[in-house]
Design a protein around this motif. Structure first.
Motif, PDB file in Angstrom:
ATOM      1  N   ASP A  20       5.325  -5.250 -17.764  1.00  0.00           N
ATOM      2  CA  ASP A  20       4.069  -4.846 -18.400  1.00  0.00           C
ATOM      3  C   ASP A  20       2.875  -5.201 -17.523  1.00  0.00           C
ATOM      4  O   ASP A  20       1.948  -4.403 -17.358  1.00  0.00           O
ATOM      5  N   ALA A  21       2.893  -6.384 -16.961  1.00  0.00           N
ATOM      6  CA  ALA A  21       1.805  -6.801 -16.071  1.00  0.00           C
ATOM      7  C   ALA A  21       1.750  -5.891 -14.849  1.00  0.00           C
ATOM      8  O   ALA A  21       0.671  -5.494 -14.402  1.00  0.00           O
ATOM      9  N   PHE A  22       2.919  -5.538 -14.319  1.00  0.00           N
ATOM     10  CA  PHE A  22       2.953  -4.646 -13.165  1.00  0.00           C
ATOM     11  C   PHE A  22       2.348  -3.294 -13.520  1.00  0.00           C
ATOM     12  O   PHE A  22       1.541  -2.750 -12.759  1.00  0.00           O
ATOM     13  N   GLN A  23       2.711  -2.735 -14.666  1.00  0.00           N
ATOM     14  CA  GLN A  23       2.177  -1.435 -15.088  1.00  0.00           C
ATOM     15  C   GLN A  23       0.655  -1.481 -15.212  1.00  0.00           C
ATOM     16  O   GLN A  23      -0.037  -0.545 -14.818  1.00  0.00           O
ATOM     17  N   ASP A  27      -2.180   0.140 -10.186  1.00  0.00           N
ATOM     18  CA  ASP A  27      -3.158   1.016  -9.556  1.00  0.00           C
ATOM     19  C   ASP A  27      -4.344   0.270  -8.954  1.00  0.00           C
ATOM     20  O   ASP A  27      -5.245   0.884  -8.383  1.00  0.00           O
ATOM     21  N   CYS A  28      -4.345  -1.050  -9.082  1.00  0.00           N
ATOM     22  CA  CYS A  28      -5.437  -1.840  -8.508  1.00  0.00           C
ATOM     23  C   CYS A  28      -5.310  -1.840  -6.985  1.00  0.00           C
ATOM     24  O   CYS A  28      -4.226  -2.024  -6.442  1.00  0.00           O
ATOM     25  N   GLU A  29      -6.440  -1.640  -6.333  1.00  0.00           N
ATOM     26  CA  GLU A  29      -6.433  -1.636  -4.872  1.00  0.00           C
ATOM     27  C   GLU A  29      -6.195  -3.033  -4.314  1.00  0.00           C
ATOM     28  O   GLU A  29      -5.505  -3.217  -3.328  1.00  0.00           O
ATOM     29  N   LYS A  30      -6.776  -4.040  -4.981  1.00  0.00           N
ATOM     30  CA  LYS A  30      -6.627  -5.419  -4.535  1.00  0.00           C
ATOM     31  C   LYS A  30      -6.384  -6.314  -5.741  1.00  0.00           C
ATOM     32  O   LYS A  30      -6.897  -6.056  -6.823  1.00  0.00           O
TER      33      LYS A  30
END
Length: 179
Positions: A20-23, A27-30
């Motif tokens: 869930d945290a990964f999802q 899309d975060c660049e950093k």
């Protein structure tokens, strides 16, 4: 290590399901990831014991539980740290403000001797911001409880009221606290 870009790659193994945290973050660049030494969380037993002692000591000294808790945090608590620096706040240097600080439960402050006059002509005292005990790990909570036990003994609360033999054994075994 990528020797061209000088960037390092890091692989992590996590103890919990991180999908869930990964999802949420994919899309975060950093990202900012903090790595720190693992510390066992304090137990609810330690928290319950702390509040039993706070209540006994507050009654003995005829103070409110919040006031006793703040006195204990002032002596044995942990500073709030941001960007490797202690956090300070200034509050009017009045008896009303001091009483509010003494009985606060939403924040915890440690008074300093620094008093300055504001542009409004009023005097302001500087306080250090303390972390709430609910954020403490087991080592920090053990220090807080050890200090509270010293305060109880100074107030001449009998050892038998501070901890039963079983509580003493558990405190020593789990947290290294001597009663």
């Amino acid at each position: 290590m990528d020797y061209v870009t000088r960037k390092q790659s890091l692989s992590l193994e996590v103890n919990e399901d991180a999908r869930d945290a990964f999802q949420e973050l994919k899309d975060c660049e950093k990202l900012v990831i903090q790595i720190k030494k693992y510390r066992k969380k304090r137990s609810l037993d330690a928290n319950a014991y702390y509040w039993v002692l706070i209540t006994k000591l507050a009654r003995r000294l005829e103070l409110s539980n919040p006031e006793m808790h703040n006195m204990c945090l002032e002596r044995y608590g942990q500073l709030e740290i941001m960007e490797n620096k202690a956090v300070f706040v200034t509050i009017p240097d009045t008896e009303e403000a001091e009483n509010k600080v003494r009985n606060a439960m939403d924040y915890h402050l440690q008074s300093t001797s620094q008093v300055r006059q504001g542009v409004d002509g009023l005097l302001y005292r500087t306080y250090r911001l303390l972390r709430g005990s609910h954020t403490y790990n087991s080592e920090e909570m053990a220090r807080l409880i050890s200090g509270l036990i010293i305060m109880c003994k100074d107030a001449q609360i009998p050892d038998s009221e501070i901890a039963t033999p079983e509580e003493k054994r558990l405190l020593k075994e789990r947290y290294g606290v001597d009663v």
